[in-house]
Design a protein around this motif. Structure first.
Motif: not given
Lengths: 355, 388
Positions: B271-274, B280-283
């Motif tokens: 959910e959280r966008q940064v 969650g896209m960050n390894q």
């Protein structure tokens, strides 16, 4: 507190580094290692006048102290240069008189007769007869196959240690050991009735100093290997592409590299602090030395694993230079005692309940 | 080898999850903040007949095994109820095991049906300030007085004592100095926590605040002989029987807590966008969560094996201890990573992972520390010399 190298030290680092890049590039080092030729580099180091750096002028050296020696160790490791004779001599020289010391760093390499996998002075002692003839075997002596003279720890009266100088001639036999890290060498030294002369130094004091210096210099070596592996890993992660991007774009890769950088910087701060502390002879200096041997060489071994992971299979090949530094860092973890043994020393120096 | 849950087990799992889901994170946050026993939650499980899951049928229970009890507590914990939910009923689920095996018929008839239907709250009175895990060193003493005993002493870390009517109380009836075997001379009672003779003081603590942890000061507590469990002097042996199941149930609770934390972390990671994309896209965030999933799954398998062994009457000390060790570690790591995933929000109560984190930390300490598990494995399983 102001913490940086002096101008002289900085200049030394630059010029020695430049010399190494010129004399010992990877392809040359590889040739030495493949040929088992440690002497070529050692001779060059002596001939070009670097061996006396960090040796007090009173002993005929060029002056400087443990900080200069640590700089040398770091740079030698960063080139994977064959340096067993240099390190062994640097550790043995304080036991020698001026004339012998000069000879030692002019090519008559000296080595302490103590196992390279134990804390200096913890190895077996030699026995001596009334005429100064020595008897005994000391396994895995650093540069034992290359040294021209040995500083032997002898059982003196009442069990106290004494130091004797033994030339590597009649009655001295060295059986070389093969190490995984080919940039250092070790040999079992068998002494059967070799003649020796007593050295006019306090053995306990020398061994304590030698222990601290060995700890700092092996840690500095590990630092050099680590820093080089970081450079290689970062370079590779920018060059190697997967899924259409350089692998350095993946956080798992860049975070691993950043973690290595943290280890390298922590090691650098600690090693040079410990070097200055040992030179200053403060009450905590032995603990500072033990701390860097335990911490930095353990970090070096971890970094080697991480750098290998970052390189993937290429790092596992003989052709790639990573293996040189990987093995160097792995040996440094064990050279002159494992971190656990040094931690034990630290624990002994703390106010803890006995186990 | 069969990894499938039985039909009953699958049903239990689903039904518990459905019932526990009626009590949301908001409920638990409020109970925890108010240090208030989750009466409504407890009642829902009592009314559903869940508290007697392992109690024999003739005493009002269902007679299921430890596998089913573990599934129950795992699902309770995983619902987000965490240790607050699990501890509210933990002792009712399996704590009466020594009574079931060694207690008199009268003692069982009087107590077990009331525990199974939720009417009777019980706590477990073993640990003492001067003994820690060295149980044979307890000094709370039960002195014979006619047909009764008179008990004096101190207990510490007694969960739920504030809310309990009775206590399963371990005492010494022969002093440590006077026994030949240090495990002799301990006697177990199931008796009333008479407030006139037991001063109960809750301990201020880090988490799991909906269920109290207490210090007990016992002053001339009179206990009739009929409240004694089994024979005099055999109490240590009776307690020992229950240790492995205890470890498995705590493992299940730790596992559930890890699942709850991971679920929240994954939701937030999506959910959280940064920087214009879900974090969650960050390894750096995704890998620790994936790693936790793998570790929770592996720990779960060990736990299932342990409970299976126990229910089949096989030795299970190695597996029970391993399950506790791995589940507590995996559960705590998951909670820690969930907190990290949430960044600053993880530190607020609003996102609940801070509560999971505090509770998960407990399971690396209780009912025994990870280090004591390693002591067990080192000496009893590997055959190394006992180190303590």
């Amino acid at each position: 507190m102001r913490w940086q190298l002096s101008e002289e030290q900085d200049a030394y680092r630059q010029s020695f580094g430049a010399w190494l890049a010129d004399v010992a590039p990877s392809e040359v080092v590889r040739r030495w290692l493949d040929d088992g030729d440690a002497a070529a580099f050692a001779e060059r180091l002596v001939r070009d006048g670097w061996a006396g750096v960090g040796v007090p002028e009173a002993l005929g050296g060029q002056g400087g102290g443990l900080v200069e020696l640590a700089l040398t160790a770091e740079l030698l490791a960063g080139a994977s240069a064959p340096s067993a004779t240099w390190l062994a001599t640097a550790l043995a020289v304080p036991a020698l008189g001026p004339g012998t010391a000069v000879a030692a760093f002019e090519g008559e390499h000296a080595a302490l007769l103590s196992p390279a996998d134990a804390i200096p002075g913890e190895g077996p002692r030699l026995t001596i007869d009334g005429e100064g003839r020595l008897q005994g075997t000391v396994p895995r002596v650093l540069a034992g196959d290359l040294a021209a003279q040995f500083v032997a720890v002898v059982d003196g009266p009442g069990g106290s240690p004494q130091l004797h100088l033994v030339p590597a001639s009649t009655g001295v036999r060295a059986q070389a050991r093969r190490l995984l890290d080919r940039s250092r060498s070790a040999a079992d030294v068998v002494i059967e009735g070799a003649t020796s002369g007593p050295l006019d130094v306090d053995a306990r004091q020398f061994l304590a100093g030698c222990t601290a210096r060995a700890a700092v210099l092996v840690a500095a070596d590990s630092l050099g290997a680590m820093a080089r592996m970081l450079d290689m890993a970062v370079e590779y992660s920018k060059q190697r592409h997967q899924f259409g991007v350089p692998i350095g774009a993946f956080q798992a890769v860049k975070h691993a590299a950043a973690t290595i950088l943290v280890e390298v910087e922590a090691a650098r701060s600690a090693v040079y602090f410990a070097a200055a502390s040992v030179d200053g002879g403060g009450p905590q200096s032995a603990l500072h030395a033990a701390a860097v041997k335990a911490q930095v060489t353990a970090a070096g071994a971890r970094v080697a694993d991480s750098a290998l992971t970052l390189h993937g299979a290429i790092g596992y090949t003989w052709e790639h230079d990573l293996q040189l530094f990987f093995k160097r860092a792995k040996l440094d973890e064990y050279l002159y005692g494992r971190p656990a043994g040094w931690n034990e020393r630290i624990a002994d120096g703390l106010d803890l309940a006995p186990s | 080898m069969d990894f499938e849950l039985s039909e009953d087990q699958a049903t239990i799992r689903r039904a518990v999850a459905e019932l526990a889901a009626k009590f949301d994170d908001q409920y638990w946050m409020e109970k925890d903040a108010a240090h208030e026993f989750p009466t409504e939650f407890y009642k829902a499980f009592a009314d559903g007949g869940w508290l007697g899951i392992t109690t024999p049928e003739q005493y009002g229970g269902h007679g299921f095994g430890i596998t089913e009890a573990a599934l129950l507590l795992e699902e309770v914990s995983a619902s987000g109820a965490g240790m607050n939910g699990a501890s509210s009923m933990h002792l009712s689920i399996f704590g009466m095991h020594p009574v079931i095996v060694h207690g008199s018929e009268e003692l069982k008839r009087q107590n077990l049906p009331r525990i199974a239907d939720g009417d009777l709250h019980v706590c477990f009175g073993v640990t003492e300030p001067g003994a820690g895990l060295d149980t044979t060193r307890i000094t709370t003493f039960a002195r014979r007085d006619g047909s009764d005993y008179v008990v004096n002493g101190r207990k510490v870390w007694i969960s739920k004592a504030m809310e309990s009517e009775k206590v399963l109380l371990l005492t010494r009836t022969t002093r440590f100095e006077d026994v030949q075997k240090k495990t002799d001379g301990l006697t177990l009672f199931l008796t009333d926590l008479d407030r006139d003779h037991v001063d109960i003081r809750p301990i201020t603590k880090m988490g799991r605040n909906a269920v109290s942890s207490n210090e007990l000061f016992i002053d001339d507590l009179r206990v009739p002989e009929a409240h004694r469990v089994g024979e005099e002097g055999q109490g240590f042996r009776y307690i020992l029987d229950g240790l492995n199941p205890e470890r498995m149930l705590v493992a299940a609770e730790a596992l559930g807590l890890g699942r709850a934390a991971l679920r929240r972390a994954v939701r937030y990671g999506n959910e959280r966008q940064v920087f214009g994309r879900p974090i969650g896209m960050n390894q750096g965030l995704q890998f620790p969560l994936a790693d936790s999933l793998a570790r929770l799954d592996a720990a779960e398998l060990t736990l299932r094996k342990a409970t299976w062994l126990y229910d089949n009457g096989k030795p299970c000390g190695r597996e029970a201890n391993t399950a506790k060790y791995l589940c507590a570690d995996a559960g705590f790591d998951a909670a820690d990573r969930a907190l990290q995933t949430h960044g600053g929000m993880g530190y607020s109560e609003e996102y609940h992972v801070a509560r999971y984190f505090r509770e998960a930390r407990l399971l690396k300490i209780a009912p025994l520390s990870q280090e004591m598990v390693l002591n067990y494995l080192g000496s009893h399983v590997l055959g190394l010399p006992r180190s303590y």
